[in-house]
Design a protein around this motif. Structure first.
Motif, PDB file in Angstrom:
ATOM      1  N   TYR A   1       9.071  17.974  -2.997  1.00  0.00           N
ATOM      2  CA  TYR A   1       8.208  17.609  -1.871  1.00  0.00           C
ATOM      3  C   TYR A   1       6.998  16.891  -2.478  1.00  0.00           C
ATOM      4  O   TYR A   1       6.369  17.403  -3.412  1.00  0.00           O
ATOM      5  CB  TYR A   1       7.747  18.826  -1.096  1.00  0.00           C
ATOM      6  CG  TYR A   1       8.875  19.573  -0.425  1.00  0.00           C
ATOM      7  CD1 TYR A   1       9.246  19.262   0.882  1.00  0.00           C
ATOM      8  CD2 TYR A   1       9.556  20.579  -1.101  1.00  0.00           C
ATOM      9  CE1 TYR A   1      10.283  19.947   1.488  1.00  0.00           C
ATOM     10  CE2 TYR A   1      10.588  21.263  -0.486  1.00  0.00           C
ATOM     11  CZ  TYR A   1      10.948  20.939   0.801  1.00  0.00           C
ATOM     12  OH  TYR A   1      11.970  21.615   1.409  1.00  0.00           O
ATOM     13  N   ALA A   2       6.666  15.713  -1.926  1.00  0.00           N
ATOM     14  CA  ALA A   2       5.580  14.908  -2.517  1.00  0.00           C
ATOM     15  C   ALA A   2       4.749  14.252  -1.429  1.00  0.00           C
ATOM     16  O   ALA A   2       5.228  13.971  -0.321  1.00  0.00           O
ATOM     17  CB  ALA A   2       6.154  13.844  -3.450  1.00  0.00           C
ATOM     18  N   ASP A   3       3.494  14.021  -1.775  1.00  0.00           N
ATOM     19  CA  ASP A   3       2.576  13.260  -0.917  1.00  0.00           C
ATOM     20  C   ASP A   3       2.305  11.919  -1.596  1.00  0.00           C
ATOM     21  O   ASP A   3       2.089  11.868  -2.821  1.00  0.00           O
ATOM     22  CB  ASP A   3       1.246  14.008  -0.723  1.00  0.00           C
ATOM     23  CG  ASP A   3       1.398  15.206   0.208  1.00  0.00           C
ATOM     24  OD1 ASP A   3       2.370  15.213   1.002  1.00  0.00           O
ATOM     25  OD2 ASP A   3       0.575  16.142   0.122  1.00  0.00           O
ATOM     26  N   GLN A   4       2.293  10.855  -0.802  1.00  0.00           N
ATOM     27  CA  GLN A   4       2.057   9.519  -1.328  1.00  0.00           C
ATOM     28  C   GLN A   4       0.888   8.869  -0.583  1.00  0.00           C
ATOM     29  O   GLN A   4       0.766   8.996   0.636  1.00  0.00           O
ATOM     30  CB  GLN A   4       3.309   8.636  -1.173  1.00  0.00           C
ATOM     31  CG  GLN A   4       4.450   9.034  -2.093  1.00  0.00           C
ATOM     32  CD  GLN A   4       5.649   8.109  -1.942  1.00  0.00           C
ATOM     33  OE1 GLN A   4       5.978   7.669  -0.830  1.00  0.00           O
ATOM     34  NE2 GLN A   4       6.274   7.771  -3.063  1.00  0.00           N
ATOM     35  N   SER A   5       0.078   8.211  -1.363  1.00  0.00           N
ATOM     36  CA  SER A   5      -1.022   7.422  -0.776  1.00  0.00           C
ATOM     37  C   SER A   5      -0.918   5.986  -1.310  1.00  0.00           C
ATOM     38  O   SER A   5      -0.712   5.764  -2.503  1.00  0.00           O
ATOM     39  CB  SER A   5      -2.384   8.020  -1.148  1.00  0.00           C
ATOM     40  OG  SER A   5      -2.579   7.980  -2.537  1.00  0.00           O
ATOM     41  N   SER A   6      -1.052   5.045  -0.393  1.00  0.00           N
ATOM     42  CA  SER A   6      -0.953   3.623  -0.758  1.00  0.00           C
ATOM     43  C   SER A   6      -2.247   2.925  -0.336  1.00  0.00           C
ATOM     44  O   SER A   6      -2.575   2.890   0.861  1.00  0.00           O
ATOM     45  CB  SER A   6       0.244   2.968  -0.057  1.00  0.00           C
ATOM     46  OG  SER A   6       0.311   1.590  -0.351  1.00  0.00           O
ATOM     47  N   THR A   7      -2.976   2.366  -1.335  1.00  0.00           N
ATOM     48  CA  THR A   7      -4.269   1.740  -1.069  1.00  0.00           C
ATOM     49  C   THR A   7      -4.182   0.230  -1.365  1.00  0.00           C
ATOM     50  O   THR A   7      -3.759  -0.157  -2.460  1.00  0.00           O
ATOM     51  CB  THR A   7      -5.371   2.372  -1.937  1.00  0.00           C
ATOM     52  OG1 THR A   7      -5.400   3.780  -1.692  1.00  0.00           O
ATOM     53  CG2 THR A   7      -6.713   1.757  -1.629  1.00  0.00           C
TER      54      THR A   7
END
Length: 263
Positions: free
Chosen positions: A217-223
């Protein structure tokens, strides 16, 4: 004189004959009374007539077959076995009992062996993830670090992503990873894209020798920093990876399963 003597002798003879007759009649009458007073046997004939079988016995007398319960039976008691007979009986039965015991123990041993074999052949019994916490922790830790490195990308430092792909992937996972990040690579320079992936939880489903499967299970942030104001989006991801242990104790990702969600 002779006449008188003759009369006297005659009277003596008559008296003697009378006494003899009386002596013979008394026993005869006594025998008849005893015979009349005795109970008539079954099927015998008495003065009152024949006594039939099954006729009710005289009142006050009990027939032999209707003896009260308190009267002891006249049957002979069963003779007790002598100690010698008991020893011979036990000497015969003991080998038989031992043979039966040996057969039962043999059957139980065969059942235990077959049951142990089936348990060893069961995939759940071979799953080291259920029995070896140290190996499970090792697989879990290396997989979380590999996922974070492989699915993070910085347009200003692409060498780090390339190094992670070359050292942490093997087999079909190399092409799977390339396809999943193709869109990110294509837009990264223009949009000044920074993709960051953090593993929030993982679970080792199976470890079988040098192979394992891990649910991630992972969280991703794209900036995106190309515009006047940075834009950041967030997303959550869930997928499974197959890992293999290679030289140096390093676990590499050999397969990526996104459960049909696409890249």
């Amino acid at each position: 004189m002779s006449t008188t003597r003759h009369l006297v002798n005659r009277q003596r003879r008559l008296a003697h004959a009378e006494s003899a007759r009386t002596a013979t009649e008394v026993p005869s009458r006594r025998g008849r009374r005893i015979a009349n007073s005795a109970p008539a046997e079954e099927g015998s004939v008495s003065e009152a007539g024949p006594v039939h079988a099954g006729a009710r016995p005289a009142r006050g007398r009990l027939p032999a077959r209707s003896r009260p319960s308190g009267v002891r039976s006249t049957a002979a008691p069963r003779p007790a076995r002598s100690p010698g007979a008991l020893r011979r009986l036990l000497s015969v039965r003991a080998p038989v009992a031992l043979c039966v015991l040996v057969v039962l123990l043999g059957a139980f041993g065969a059942f235990a062996l077959s049951r142990a074999g089936s348990l060893r052949s069961d995939p759940a019994a071979r799953n080291v993830a259920l029995t070896d916490p140290g190996r499970t922790s090792e697989v879990k830790g290396q997989t979380e670090k590999a996922v974070a490195a492989l699915f993070s990308y910085n347009y200003a430092d692409t060498a780090a992503a390339d190094k992670a792909a070359s050292t942490l992937l093997t087999g079909k996972a190399v092409q799977q990873h390339h396809d999943m990040l193709a869109a990110v690579r294509a837009q990264a320079k223009e949009q000044k894209l920074v993709l960051t992936t953090t593993t929030t939880e993982s679970g080792v489903e199976m470890i079988d020798g040098s192979r394992a499967r891990v649910l991630v299970y992972a969280d991703q942030s794209s900036t995106r920093t190309a515009g006047k104001k940075p834009e950041t989006t967030y997303a959550a991801a869930m997928f499974a990876v197959d890992v293999v242990r290679q030289g140096g104790g390093t676990w590499r990702i050999s397969g990526i399963d996104t459960f049909g969600q696409g890249s």
